[in-house]
Scaffold this active site. Structure first.
Site, mmCIF file in Angstrom:
data_model
loop_
_atom_site.group_PDB
_atom_site.id
_atom_site.type_symbol
_atom_site.label_atom_id
_atom_site.label_comp_id
_atom_site.label_asym_id
_atom_site.label_seq_id
_atom_site.Cartn_x
_atom_site.Cartn_y
_atom_site.Cartn_z
ATOM 1 C CE LYS A 111 -4.376 -0.834 0.344
ATOM 2 N NZ LYS A 111 -5.399 -0.694 -0.821
ATOM 3 C CE LYS A 194 -8.273 -14.611 -6.676
ATOM 4 N NZ LYS A 194 -9.212 -13.350 -6.362
ATOM 5 C CE LYS A 197 -15.413 -6.495 -5.951
ATOM 6 N NZ LYS A 197 -15.173 -6.752 -4.462
HETATM 7 P P1 ADP Z 1 -12.306 -9.128 -4.929
HETATM 8 O O1 ADP Z 1 -11.331 -8.071 -4.475
HETATM 9 O O2 ADP Z 1 -12.077 -9.815 -6.246
HETATM 10 O O3 ADP Z 1 -13.725 -8.786 -4.540
HETATM 11 P P2 ADP Z 1 -11.375 -10.078 -2.361
HETATM 12 O O4 ADP Z 1 -9.887 -10.523 -2.609
HETATM 13 O O5 ADP Z 1 -11.859 -9.034 -1.477
HETATM 14 O O6 ADP Z 1 -12.122 -10.563 -3.791
HETATM 15 O O7 ADP Z 1 -11.908 -11.426 -1.623
HETATM 16 C C1 ADP Z 1 -13.101 -11.467 -0.894
HETATM 17 C C2 ADP Z 1 -13.352 -12.887 -0.367
HETATM 18 O O8 ADP Z 1 -13.925 -13.458 -1.700
HETATM 19 C C3 ADP Z 1 -12.262 -13.790 -0.039
HETATM 20 O O9 ADP Z 1 -12.674 -14.604 0.997
HETATM 21 C C4 ADP Z 1 -11.991 -14.469 -1.425
HETATM 22 O O10 ADP Z 1 -11.176 -15.856 -0.923
HETATM 23 C C5 ADP Z 1 -13.028 -14.833 -1.766
HETATM 24 N N1 ADP Z 1 -12.860 -14.882 -3.569
HETATM 25 C C6 ADP Z 1 -12.683 -13.705 -4.231
HETATM 26 N N2 ADP Z 1 -12.520 -14.385 -5.646
HETATM 27 C C7 ADP Z 1 -12.821 -15.495 -5.555
HETATM 28 C C8 ADP Z 1 -12.760 -16.411 -6.441
HETATM 29 N N3 ADP Z 1 -12.492 -16.202 -8.019
HETATM 30 N N4 ADP Z 1 -12.878 -17.770 -6.194
HETATM 31 C C9 ADP Z 1 -13.140 -18.210 -5.101
HETATM 32 N N5 ADP Z 1 -13.281 -17.260 -4.071
HETATM 33 C C10 ADP Z 1 -12.925 -15.998 -4.004
#
Ligand code: ADP
Ligand code: TRP
Length: 329
Positions: A111, A194, A197
């Site tokens: 960060k 995967k 976001k």
């Molecule tokens: P993002 O930033 O993509 O929203 P985060 O890293 O904030 O995802 O993850 C929030 C939660 O969602 C975590 O517990 C993570 O393990 C789960 N998660 C996010 N993307 C996936 C994915 N593609 N498959 C499984 N679990 C996911």
């Protein structure tokens, strides 16, 4: 009953990865453990959001989690900033946490690199606030992803150090909680790893069916199976992995056979996936809309959650004050 706690960063809408990878497990956990789920809006201040986006994102997230099945009668669902007791514990924990160890946390270093003009003390002490979130309820199990392991190590250190300094066993050491035997990973449909976001390849729970169909139909494929029973290339394996998550076993087997006898048409497979995703998302989406249009109900749920969380946190802080030697009223 063991206490489980999870913090949710309010970083926009939920996608299918969040749903299958985390939220669905939270829904199950609430029937088996004493659960606390909270929206970490204080943590989001480290990047200086505006008052409007703070309020809106906390409400959006709350509506989405409730729509997925988190039940305020079963779990304590609250907003971090509604529980001032956390800050008192945060202060005590900060007194026993050292610059060196906070500076070594990789999420901090990352960060600090991303926002060199805003390397604030809140960012630096992010792990002690997270430790306070957990320890205030004396939670023993914390469902977190891999990226949170270092923060969890700091939370354990905070608990251990407090116990050592004051010769007590007051704080249990919180453990990382991997709830599924094998974590579900929702792949992206762009042929890479995967859904996430930051990868810009998400299907959101709030996406209209039209948008969902369009996103699925754009999934990357190749020119089709050439020899019977051949191994699937990565992009195709991804598509099948995705189908395994959202479709029935029967449907999956049907398309798997088509792959094996070289009669698979990706267009048909994608259409099927799109319909199955819509079927999963549509009822959730209807509930999101219902909650989002009832601010009064959302406020009531947040207020009730805050009451329960404050009661639990106040009991801990009271004991901590006694242990440290402060007056208790
Ligand atoms: P993002 O930033 O993509 O929203 P985060 O890293 O904030 O995802 O993850 C929030 C939660 O969602 C975590 O517990 C993570 O393990 C789960 N998660 C996010 N993307 C996936 C994915 N593609 N498959 C499984 N679990 C996911
Ligand atoms: N740091 C977590 C994240 O980035 C969010 C969080 C804040 C949290 N406090 C917590 C998670 C306490 C678990 C327990 O996702």
């Amino acid at each position: 009953m063991e206490t489980v706690l999870s913090g949710i960063r309010p970083t926009g809408n939920l996608h299918l990865g969040n749903y299958y990878g985390a939220v669905r497990s939270f829904v199950k956990m609430q029937y088996e453990y004493n659960c606390f789920f909270f929206i970490a809006d204080w943590h989001s201040l480290t990047t200086h959001p505006t008052p409007e986006n703070i309020q809106n994102s906390a409400r959006t997230i709350l509506a989405e989690y409730l729509a997925c099945g988190l039940d305020p009668e079963k779990a304590t669902i609250y907003i971090q900033s509604d529980v001032p007791e956390t800050i008192e514990l945060y202060l005590y924990l900060n007194m026993n946490t050292y610059l060196g160890e906070l500076g070594r946390v990789t999420t901090f270093k990352e960060k600090a690199r991303q926002q060199p003009d805003n390397v604030n003390a809140g960012l630096f002490t992010y792990p002690t606030l997270m430790a306070a979130d957990i320890l205030q309820h004396r939670a023993t199990k914390v469902p977190v992803g891999k990226d949170q392991e270092q923060n969890m190590e700091m939370a354990r250190k905070c608990a251990r150090r407090f116990n050592n300094i004051y010769k007590t066993e007051f704080f249990p050491e919180p453990q990382n909680f991997y709830f599924a035997q094998e974590a579900v990973k929702v792949p992206g449909l762009d042929g890479t790893g995967k859904m996430g976001k930051s990868d810009g390849n998400c299907i959101y729970l709030c996406d209209e069916p039209k948008v969902i169909r369009k996103k699925v139909m754009k999934a990357v494929t190749d020119n089709g199976p050439q020899t019977p029973n051949s191994q699937k290339p990565e992009v195709i394996q991804n598509l099948f992995n995705f189908m395994k998550i959202v479709s029935s076993e029967e449907t999956f087997n049907y398309f798997d056979e088509k792959w094996n006898d070289c009669t698979l048409r990706y267009g048909d497979m994608k259409k099927q996936i799109a319909e199955d995703v819509v079927a999963v998302i549509q009822p959730i989406q209807e509930r999101i809309k219902e909650f989002a249009s009832n601010q009064q109900l959302l406020d009531q749920i947040a207020r009730r959650g805050a009451e329960k969380a404050r009661e639990s946190a106040a009991a801990t802080v009271k004991e901590v004050r006694k242990i440290i030697g402060f007056r208790v009223y």
